[in-house]
Design a protein around this motif. Structure first.
Motif, mmCIF file in Angstrom:
data_model
loop_
_atom_site.group_PDB
_atom_site.id
_atom_site.type_symbol
_atom_site.label_atom_id
_atom_site.label_comp_id
_atom_site.label_asym_id
_atom_site.label_seq_id
_atom_site.Cartn_x
_atom_site.Cartn_y
_atom_site.Cartn_z
ATOM 1 N N ASP A 23 12.670 19.115 2.438
ATOM 2 C CA ASP A 23 12.346 17.821 3.034
ATOM 3 C C ASP A 23 10.845 17.590 2.913
ATOM 4 O OD1 ASP A 23 11.909 15.576 4.560
ATOM 5 O OD2 ASP A 23 13.084 16.269 6.287
ATOM 6 N N TYR A 24 10.469 16.590 2.116
ATOM 7 C CA TYR A 24 9.049 16.306 1.892
ATOM 8 C C TYR A 24 8.343 15.852 3.167
ATOM 9 C CZ TYR A 24 9.383 16.791 -3.198
ATOM 10 O OH TYR A 24 9.533 17.291 -4.469
ATOM 11 N N ALA A 25 9.089 15.423 4.168
ATOM 12 C CA ALA A 25 8.502 15.007 5.441
ATOM 13 C C ALA A 25 8.262 16.187 6.373
ATOM 14 C CB ALA A 25 9.395 13.977 6.127
ATOM 15 N N GLN A 26 8.777 17.363 6.019
ATOM 16 C CA GLN A 26 8.599 18.558 6.858
ATOM 17 C C GLN A 26 7.855 19.621 6.056
ATOM 18 O OE1 GLN A 26 11.829 19.638 9.694
ATOM 19 N NE2 GLN A 26 13.113 18.368 8.361
ATOM 20 N N GLN A 27 6.554 19.437 5.971
ATOM 21 C CA GLN A 27 5.697 20.279 5.135
ATOM 22 C C GLN A 27 4.767 21.118 5.989
ATOM 23 O OE1 GLN A 27 3.580 18.480 1.709
ATOM 24 N NE2 GLN A 27 1.685 19.255 2.621
ATOM 25 N N THR A 28 4.638 22.388 5.620
ATOM 26 C CA THR A 28 3.605 23.253 6.163
ATOM 27 C C THR A 28 2.592 23.515 5.061
ATOM 28 O OG1 THR A 28 5.179 24.331 7.654
ATOM 29 C CG2 THR A 28 3.098 25.465 7.248
ATOM 30 N N THR A 29 1.315 23.286 5.340
ATOM 31 C CA THR A 29 0.257 23.455 4.348
ATOM 32 C C THR A 29 -0.495 24.746 4.627
ATOM 33 O OG1 THR A 29 0.027 21.053 4.154
ATOM 34 C CG2 THR A 29 -1.802 22.403 3.333
ATOM 35 N N TYR A 30 -0.689 25.538 3.572
ATOM 36 C CA TYR A 30 -1.321 26.849 3.716
ATOM 37 C C TYR A 30 -2.716 26.916 3.120
ATOM 38 C CZ TYR A 30 3.270 28.417 5.165
ATOM 39 O OH TYR A 30 4.452 28.563 5.848
ATOM 40 N N GLY A 31 -3.147 25.895 2.400
ATOM 41 C CA GLY A 31 -4.491 25.915 1.842
ATOM 42 C C GLY A 31 -4.540 25.263 0.476
ATOM 43 N N ASP A 32 -5.761 25.169 -0.050
ATOM 44 C CA ASP A 32 -5.966 24.537 -1.355
ATOM 45 C C ASP A 32 -6.447 25.562 -2.378
ATOM 46 O OD1 ASP A 32 -8.469 25.039 -0.379
ATOM 47 O OD2 ASP A 32 -9.247 22.999 -0.643
ATOM 48 N N ASP A 33 -5.883 26.790 -2.286
ATOM 49 C CA ASP A 33 -6.389 27.911 -3.082
ATOM 50 C C ASP A 33 -5.289 28.589 -3.893
ATOM 51 O OD1 ASP A 33 -5.090 28.778 -0.805
ATOM 52 O OD2 ASP A 33 -6.454 30.458 -0.442
ATOM 53 N N PRO A 34 -4.537 27.848 -4.702
ATOM 54 C CA PRO A 34 -3.450 28.503 -5.430
ATOM 55 C C PRO A 34 -3.907 29.591 -6.388
ATOM 56 C CG PRO A 34 -3.763 26.246 -6.217
ATOM 57 C CD PRO A 34 -4.572 26.392 -4.965
ATOM 58 N N LEU A 35 -5.043 29.410 -7.068
ATOM 59 C CA LEU A 35 -5.473 30.422 -8.031
ATOM 60 C C LEU A 35 -5.815 31.751 -7.350
ATOM 61 C CD1 LEU A 35 -6.103 31.300 -10.908
ATOM 62 C CD2 LEU A 35 -8.399 30.326 -10.634
ATOM 63 N N PRO A 36 -6.628 31.780 -6.281
ATOM 64 C CA PRO A 36 -6.876 33.064 -5.609
ATOM 65 C C PRO A 36 -5.598 33.711 -5.083
ATOM 66 C CG PRO A 36 -8.521 31.459 -4.942
ATOM 67 C CD PRO A 36 -7.487 30.714 -5.738
ATOM 68 N N ARG A 37 -4.644 32.923 -4.668
ATOM 69 C CA ARG A 37 -3.385 33.497 -4.199
ATOM 70 C C ARG A 37 -2.625 34.163 -5.351
ATOM 71 N NH1 ARG A 37 -1.554 31.502 1.023
ATOM 72 N NH2 ARG A 37 -3.152 30.123 1.881
ATOM 73 N N ALA A 38 -2.600 33.498 -6.500
ATOM 74 C CA ALA A 38 -1.957 34.090 -7.667
ATOM 75 C C ALA A 38 -2.660 35.380 -8.074
ATOM 76 C CB ALA A 38 -1.963 33.095 -8.826
ATOM 77 N N GLN A 39 -3.989 35.364 -8.042
ATOM 78 C CA GLN A 39 -4.744 36.563 -8.388
ATOM 79 C C GLN A 39 -4.473 37.701 -7.398
ATOM 80 O OE1 GLN A 39 -8.532 34.565 -8.353
ATOM 81 N NE2 GLN A 39 -8.596 34.352 -10.584
ATOM 82 N N ALA A 40 -4.272 37.351 -6.125
ATOM 83 C CA ALA A 40 -3.962 38.373 -5.124
ATOM 84 C C ALA A 40 -2.586 38.982 -5.377
ATOM 85 C CB ALA A 40 -4.029 37.768 -3.720
ATOM 86 N N PHE A 41 -1.615 38.158 -5.776
ATOM 87 C CA PHE A 41 -0.298 38.689 -6.136
ATOM 88 C C PHE A 41 -0.438 39.708 -7.270
ATOM 89 C CE2 PHE A 41 1.631 34.389 -4.789
ATOM 90 C CZ PHE A 41 1.879 34.844 -3.510
ATOM 91 N N ALA A 42 -1.212 39.337 -8.288
ATOM 92 C CA ALA A 42 -1.386 40.237 -9.432
ATOM 93 C C ALA A 42 -2.071 41.530 -9.009
ATOM 94 C CB ALA A 42 -2.190 39.534 -10.523
ATOM 95 N N ALA A 43 -3.028 41.425 -8.102
ATOM 96 C CA ALA A 43 -3.806 42.599 -7.689
ATOM 97 C C ALA A 43 -2.945 43.642 -6.990
ATOM 98 C CB ALA A 43 -4.962 42.167 -6.784
ATOM 99 N N VAL A 44 -1.857 43.212 -6.347
ATOM 100 C CA VAL A 44 -1.003 44.181 -5.647
ATOM 101 C C VAL A 44 0.226 44.556 -6.467
ATOM 102 C CG1 VAL A 44 -1.792 43.511 -3.358
ATOM 103 C CG2 VAL A 44 0.181 42.334 -4.350
ATOM 104 N N GLY A 45 0.231 44.146 -7.742
ATOM 105 C CA GLY A 45 1.249 44.665 -8.636
ATOM 106 C C GLY A 45 2.324 43.704 -9.097
ATOM 107 N N ALA A 46 2.243 42.444 -8.690
ATOM 108 C CA ALA A 46 3.243 41.486 -9.164
ATOM 109 C C ALA A 46 3.155 41.350 -10.679
ATOM 110 C CB ALA A 46 3.047 40.123 -8.503
ATOM 111 N N ARG A 47 4.319 41.247 -11.303
ATOM 112 C CA ARG A 47 4.369 41.035 -12.749
ATOM 113 C C ARG A 47 4.740 39.602 -13.105
ATOM 114 N NH1 ARG A 47 8.359 43.679 -15.080
ATOM 115 N NH2 ARG A 47 9.426 44.427 -13.208
#
Length: 216
Positions: A23-47
């Motif tokens: 539901d686009y009307a029920q959104q939780t926003t976590y930040g404007d930092d998708p790239l650092p989040r992706a880099q953090a996933f990679a840093a802990v071993g995500a493939r």
């Protein structure tokens, strides 16, 4: 067949968000930092990671190509991504932009003839067929499309089997009722799909809360 965890980022207006049950009307926003989040996933071993353009899922026109290129340049992550794929050229552009797999959702329901042809053209390992489903009171799993705002005629079982018989290797299935709810995954649904579609890698999505859910 190995088990792989896909961390997921849903992007809307440049923000990392989650929607409740699509539901686009029920959104939780976590930040404007998708790239650092992706880099953090990679840093802990995500493939792998799963990247969704929510704006494009509703309106068309994939907007995350620059982010996709940044992830490819700065991490070793393989990315499957989608949102707004409306034609063959969209698939080609996303693969050229660095996607390892393109996720095809609404179009896979609306125009399976075209998508079946793309499985042959691009190869089944380059496409993830996304059949997101909502169970009716009659127990039948149906397939909402267009950002989960309309419901198609085909059922999940019918369409998934059709794609599997044509060589599909990757099926992403979200139980919409559990998406964004942190209520636990629908284990019965994924057990059913795994039995029905031997040889297909089924991606379970929706409701995961913790490592116990992943193990289950």
């Amino acid at each position: 067949m190995s088990f792989v965890v896909y961390p997921a980022l849903d992007i809307r207006d440049g923000q990392v968000v989650r929607l409740l049950q699509g539901d686009y009307a029920q959104q939780t926003t976590y930040g404007d930092d998708p790239l650092p989040r992706a880099q953090a996933f990679a840093a802990v071993g995500a493939r792998w990671m799963h990247l969704v353009d929510l704006d494009a899922a509703r309106a068309g026109g994939y907007t995350l190509a620059p982010l996709l290129a940044q992830i490819a340049a700065s991490t070793s992550l393989k990315v499957q991504t989608g949102g707004g794929v409306r034609g063959r050229d969209d698939v080609a552009r996303l693969l050229d932009a660095g996607a390892s797999r393109v996720v095809i959702g609404s179009l896979a329901v609306r125009d399976p003839g075209s998508v079946l042809a793309w499985l042959q053209e691009f190869g089944p390992d380059r496409l993830t067929i996304a059949l997101d489903a909502r169970q009716g009171e009659d127990g039948v799993w149906r397939l909402p499309v267009h950002g989960w705002t309309e419901t198609a005629d085909a059922t999940l079982d019918e369409l998934a089997l059709r794609y599997a018989q044509a060589g599909m290797e990757h099926l992403l299935c979200t139980d919409i009722a559990r998406d964004g709810m942190l209520s636990g995954p629908n284990l019965d649904l994924y057990a059913h799909l795994s039995r029905r579609l031997p040889g297909v890698a089924v991606q379970a999505s929706g409701g995961v809360r913790d490592v116990a859910d992943v193990a289950a």
